[in-house]
Design a protein around this motif. Structure first.
Motif, PDB file in Angstrom:
ATOM      1  N   LEU A  52       0.955  -1.283   0.071  1.00 53.25           N
ATOM      2  CA  LEU A  52      -0.041   0.540  -0.094  1.00 53.25           C
ATOM      3  C   LEU A  52       1.205   1.419  -0.187  1.00 53.25           C
ATOM      4  O   LEU A  52       0.728   2.220  -1.023  1.00 53.25           O
ATOM      5  N   ILE A  53       1.777   1.330   0.438  1.00 51.55           N
ATOM      6  CA  ILE A  53       2.652   2.517   0.881  1.00 51.55           C
ATOM      7  C   ILE A  53       3.987   2.192   0.046  1.00 51.55           C
ATOM      8  O   ILE A  53       3.785   3.207  -0.733  1.00 51.55           O
ATOM      9  N   ASN A  54       4.451   0.923  -0.129  1.00 55.51           N
ATOM     10  CA  ASN A  54       5.332   1.518  -1.552  1.00 55.51           C
ATOM     11  C   ASN A  54       4.864   1.103  -2.829  1.00 55.51           C
ATOM     12  O   ASN A  54       5.381   1.706  -3.800  1.00 55.51           O
ATOM     13  N   GLY A  55       3.765   0.377  -3.288  1.00 54.80           N
ATOM     14  CA  GLY A  55       3.560  -0.292  -4.818  1.00 54.80           C
ATOM     15  C   GLY A  55       2.981   0.426  -4.967  1.00 54.80           C
ATOM     16  O   GLY A  55       2.336   0.766  -5.506  1.00 54.80           O
ATOM     17  N   PHE A  56       1.407   1.145  -4.290  1.00 54.95           N
ATOM     18  CA  PHE A  56      -0.235   1.797  -5.028  1.00 54.95           C
ATOM     19  C   PHE A  56       0.445   3.926  -4.218  1.00 54.95           C
ATOM     20  O   PHE A  56       0.021   4.483  -5.189  1.00 54.95           O
ATOM     21  N   THR A  57       1.034   3.827  -3.400  1.00 54.06           N
ATOM     22  CA  THR A  57       1.400   5.615  -3.499  1.00 54.06           C
ATOM     23  C   THR A  57       2.694   5.760  -3.720  1.00 54.06           C
ATOM     24  O   THR A  57       2.817   6.799  -4.090  1.00 54.06           O
ATOM     25  N   LEU A 183      -7.226  -8.280   3.431  1.00 52.69           N
ATOM     26  CA  LEU A 183      -7.085  -8.661   1.769  1.00 52.69           C
ATOM     27  C   LEU A 183      -8.241  -7.803   1.025  1.00 52.69           C
ATOM     28  O   LEU A 183      -8.689  -6.705   0.725  1.00 52.69           O
ATOM     29  N   ILE A 184      -9.571  -8.001   2.004  1.00 46.10           N
ATOM     30  CA  ILE A 184     -11.001  -7.030   1.694  1.00 46.10           C
ATOM     31  C   ILE A 184     -10.714  -5.773   2.062  1.00 46.10           C
ATOM     32  O   ILE A 184     -10.951  -4.901   1.385  1.00 46.10           O
ATOM     33  N   VAL A 185     -10.351  -5.274   2.653  1.00 47.47           N
ATOM     34  CA  VAL A 185      -9.494  -3.862   3.538  1.00 47.47           C
ATOM     35  C   VAL A 185      -9.139  -3.112   2.288  1.00 47.47           C
ATOM     36  O   VAL A 185      -9.589  -1.589   1.799  1.00 47.47           O
ATOM     37  N   MET A 186      -7.747  -3.549   1.843  1.00 47.09           N
ATOM     38  CA  MET A 186      -7.205  -3.055   0.848  1.00 47.09           C
ATOM     39  C   MET A 186      -7.450  -3.407  -0.871  1.00 47.09           C
ATOM     40  O   MET A 186      -7.437  -2.193  -1.205  1.00 47.09           O
ATOM     41  N   ILE A 187      -8.576  -4.033  -1.159  1.00 45.84           N
ATOM     42  CA  ILE A 187      -9.212  -4.375  -2.028  1.00 45.84           C
ATOM     43  C   ILE A 187     -10.685  -3.521  -2.019  1.00 45.84           C
ATOM     44  O   ILE A 187     -10.475  -2.513  -3.411  1.00 45.84           O
ATOM     45  N   LEU A 188     -11.254  -3.106  -0.764  1.00 46.78           N
ATOM     46  CA  LEU A 188     -12.169  -1.672  -1.006  1.00 46.78           C
ATOM     47  C   LEU A 188     -11.219  -0.656  -1.232  1.00 46.78           C
ATOM     48  O   LEU A 188     -12.224   0.035  -1.674  1.00 46.78           O
ATOM     49  N   LEU A 189     -10.033  -0.207  -0.750  1.00 49.58           N
ATOM     50  CA  LEU A 189     -10.045   0.799  -0.055  1.00 49.58           C
ATOM     51  C   LEU A 189      -8.424   1.090  -1.429  1.00 49.58           C
ATOM     52  O   LEU A 189      -9.845   2.366  -1.733  1.00 49.58           O
ATOM     53  N   ILE A 190      -8.199   0.358  -2.448  1.00 46.78           N
ATOM     54  CA  ILE A 190      -8.137   0.712  -3.583  1.00 46.78           C
ATOM     55  C   ILE A 190      -8.878   1.391  -4.955  1.00 46.78           C
ATOM     56  O   ILE A 190      -8.858   2.290  -5.609  1.00 46.78           O
ATOM     57  N   ASN A 191      -9.793   0.490  -4.109  1.00 46.17           N
ATOM     58  CA  ASN A 191     -10.844   1.108  -5.438  1.00 46.17           C
ATOM     59  C   ASN A 191     -12.198   1.707  -5.097  1.00 46.17           C
ATOM     60  O   ASN A 191     -12.676   2.509  -5.880  1.00 46.17           O
ATOM     61  N   SER A 192     -11.577   2.286  -4.017  1.00 46.11           N
ATOM     62  CA  SER A 192     -12.281   3.684  -3.630  1.00 46.11           C
ATOM     63  C   SER A 192     -11.306   5.203  -4.235  1.00 46.11           C
ATOM     64  O   SER A 192     -10.562   4.878  -5.226  1.00 46.11           O
ATOM     65  N   SER A 193     -12.392   6.048  -4.051  1.00 44.49           N
ATOM     66  CA  SER A 193     -11.787   7.322  -4.887  1.00 44.49           C
ATOM     67  C   SER A 193     -10.388   7.537  -4.172  1.00 44.49           C
ATOM     68  O   SER A 193      -9.407   7.846  -4.417  1.00 44.49           O
ATOM     69  N   TYR A 194      -9.813   7.010  -2.637  1.00 42.40           N
ATOM     70  CA  TYR A 194      -8.454   7.411  -1.996  1.00 42.40           C
ATOM     71  C   TYR A 194      -7.710   6.201  -3.019  1.00 42.40           C
ATOM     72  O   TYR A 194      -6.578   6.723  -3.616  1.00 42.40           O
ATOM     73  N   GLY A 195      -7.963   5.620  -2.956  1.00 39.78           N
ATOM     74  CA  GLY A 195      -7.059   4.147  -4.084  1.00 39.78           C
ATOM     75  C   GLY A 195      -6.024   5.024  -4.815  1.00 39.78           C
ATOM     76  O   GLY A 195      -5.165   5.222  -5.657  1.00 39.78           O
ATOM     77  N   ARG A 196      -7.896   5.582  -5.786  1.00 41.84           N
ATOM     78  CA  ARG A 196      -7.086   6.060  -7.278  1.00 41.84           C
ATOM     79  C   ARG A 196      -6.174   7.802  -7.188  1.00 41.84           C
ATOM     80  O   ARG A 196      -5.647   7.674  -7.028  1.00 41.84           O
ATOM     81  N   LEU A 215      -1.678  15.756  -1.646  1.00 43.00           N
ATOM     82  CA  LEU A 215      -0.770  14.636  -1.255  1.00 43.00           C
ATOM     83  C   LEU A 215       0.064  14.679  -0.340  1.00 43.00           C
ATOM     84  O   LEU A 215      -0.111  13.499   0.082  1.00 43.00           O
ATOM     85  N   PHE A 216       0.384  15.535   0.997  1.00 39.16           N
ATOM     86  CA  PHE A 216       0.210  15.068   2.185  1.00 39.16           C
ATOM     87  C   PHE A 216      -0.489  14.459   2.991  1.00 39.16           C
ATOM     88  O   PHE A 216      -0.739  13.526   3.875  1.00 39.16           O
ATOM     89  N   LYS A 217      -1.995  14.883   2.865  1.00 38.29           N
ATOM     90  CA  LYS A 217      -3.175  13.873   2.813  1.00 38.29           C
ATOM     91  C   LYS A 217      -2.758  12.727   3.282  1.00 38.29           C
ATOM     92  O   LYS A 217      -3.105  11.675   3.670  1.00 38.29           O
ATOM     93  N   HIS A 218      -2.586  12.207   2.012  1.00 38.11           N
ATOM     94  CA  HIS A 218      -2.797  10.495   0.905  1.00 38.11           C
ATOM     95  C   HIS A 218      -2.103   9.870   1.700  1.00 38.11           C
ATOM     96  O   HIS A 218      -1.831   9.349   1.676  1.00 38.11           O
ATOM     97  N   LYS A 219      -0.641  10.896   1.249  1.00 39.66           N
ATOM     98  CA  LYS A 219       0.332   9.705   1.440  1.00 39.66           C
ATOM     99  C   LYS A 219       0.876   9.193   2.768  1.00 39.66           C
ATOM    100  O   LYS A 219       0.812   8.847   3.283  1.00 39.66           O
ATOM    101  N   ILE A 220       0.371   9.927   4.311  1.00 39.24           N
ATOM    102  CA  ILE A 220       0.028   9.965   5.520  1.00 39.24           C
ATOM    103  C   ILE A 220      -0.515   9.350   6.093  1.00 39.24           C
ATOM    104  O   ILE A 220      -1.057   8.651   6.712  1.00 39.24           O
ATOM    105  N   LEU A 221      -1.798   9.289   5.259  1.00 39.76           N
ATOM    106  CA  LEU A 221      -3.169   8.112   5.296  1.00 39.76           C
ATOM    107  C   LEU A 221      -2.659   6.932   5.187  1.00 39.76           C
ATOM    108  O   LEU A 221      -2.933   5.593   5.926  1.00 39.76           O
ATOM    109  N   ALA A 222      -1.839   7.032   4.089  1.00 43.06           N
ATOM    110  CA  ALA A 222      -1.309   5.515   3.160  1.00 43.06           C
ATOM    111  C   ALA A 222      -0.007   4.412   4.334  1.00 43.06           C
ATOM    112  O   ALA A 222      -0.143   3.684   4.843  1.00 43.06           O
TER     113      ALA A 222
END
Length: 353
Positions: A52-57, A183-196, A215-222
């Motif tokens: 979530l940190i390295n790959g998606f963000t 796994l479920i949390v990650m799938i829901l998160l990545i497919n949400s507006s936050y994941g995009r 940028l800062f808000k989403h980085k610190i969230l991830a």
């Protein structure tokens, strides 16, 4: 809408089937094989959290071992019986009120994750303004600071002596159950507006900021969510092994998790899950290389560490042929499986039967 309903039903059936398999595995597998399966599930949780940190963000964090240490020590201290605490802290007594507190496993695990997330939030505030290698060095430094603090806080962590006699609460149902939830949390998160938004930051920070993404808000969230699940994984690991000490949480542990997401594919949930099982099982399967091998007519002397050399060579070969990992950034979804299964073979004329 109808397809979404079928996907939910199919997912529930798969989860039920998984726990039925785990029930029979618990009955018929020995302790050694059960431990390997537990480690597969725990490394799946840790791999997903770092991905979530390295790959998606697109951040380059190397501080996962520190967050695992926070979760492991918190869960261990809260679940250990009072007599065991007294045996561990024979040089200096455990601070109050921890010396008299005994919590159930689940609340202890959640609190370990929350504390790891809180520390990540405090660290992330100044550190996440850095980029690339500078961010990696800073997070690695904070991870080492956490380990050194744990080594020198005798009345809180028992220092370099570590903790022994931790209840072996972690089992197949706990580890795989939490892995499924992760796994479920990650799938829901990545497919949400936050994941995009995470993916947009990964691809181009300047373009993402111009589109109105904070940028800062989403980085610190991830960063915080990843640290929370790292703390959960650390708590599961500590209560599986039954003993922890600060040396367990060196950079090498973060390296193993980083290896999982690189091999599976940066930004692939499916790849992380597959890679976690492949790497964990392979590490155990190659253990015979460290020991002497008797071929009958002569004996090959075991070389300590040869297992890691062979394993590294195999990984290098995989990376050479699959530069983006086994899955790249692709996923195996229920829709893809359904489409594959529904395709009918063609006749000689090229028409579906």
């Amino acid at each position: 809408m109808k397809r979404k309903k079928y996907n939910i039903i199919f997912s529930v059936i798969l989860i039920i089937l998984l726990f039925v398999i785990l029930y029979f595995a618990k009955l018929y597998l020995d302790d050694y094989k059960s431990r390997i399966l537990n480690l597969c599930a725990i490394y799946t949780i840790l791999g997903l959290s770092l991905n979530l940190i390295n790959g998606f963000t697109g951040l380059f964090s190397l501080g996962h071992a520190g967050f695992m240490a926070i979760g492991a020590y918190t869960t261990a201290l809260l679940t250990m019986p009072i007599p065991i605490k007294e045996q561990n802290f024979f040089m200096a007594p455990l601070i109050s009120p921890l010396d008299k507190i005994v919590w159930p496993f689940l609340p202890s695990l959640i609190l370990g994750g929350i504390l790891a997330a809180f520390v990540a939030f405090l660290i992330g505030a100044p550190v996440l303004r850095l980029k690339g290698d500078y961010l990696a060095i800073a997070t690695l430094g904070f991870s080492e600071i956490i380990r050194v603090i744990f080594t020198n806080t005798q009345r809180l962590t028992n220092g370099a002596l570590g903790l022994k006699g931790i209840p072996n609460t972690t089992n197949l149902f706990w580890s795989f159950g939490i892995a499924v939830i992760t796994l479920i949390v990650m799938i829901l998160l990545i497919n949400s507006s936050y994941g995009r938004a995470f993916k947009a930051i990964r691809e181009d920070e300047i373009a993402a900021e111009n589109m109105g993404i904070n940028l800062f808000k989403h980085k610190i969230l991830a960063f915080t969510i990843g640290a929370f699940f790292a703390g959960i994984g650390g708590g599961l690991l500590g209560n599986l092994i039954g003993a922890i000490d600060p040396l367990m949480f060196r950079f090498f542990l973060t390296y193993n998790i980083l290896l999982i997401i690189v091999l599976g594919g940066m930004g692939s949930i499916t790849g992380t899950v597959i890679s976690a099982f492949i790497i964990t099982i392979s590490m155990e399967a190659l253990r015979f290389l460290d020991e002497s091998i008797n071929l009958g007519f002569f004996t090959i002397r075991g070389i300590p560490g040869l297992r890691m050399v062979v394993f590294s060579v195999l990984l290098m070969m995989v990376i050479l042929f699959f530069r983006n990992g086994l899955m790249g950034n692709k996923e195996i979804t229920l829709d893809i499986l359904a489409n594959k299964l529904s395709k009918k073979p063609l006749t000689k004329g090229g028409v579906k039967r």
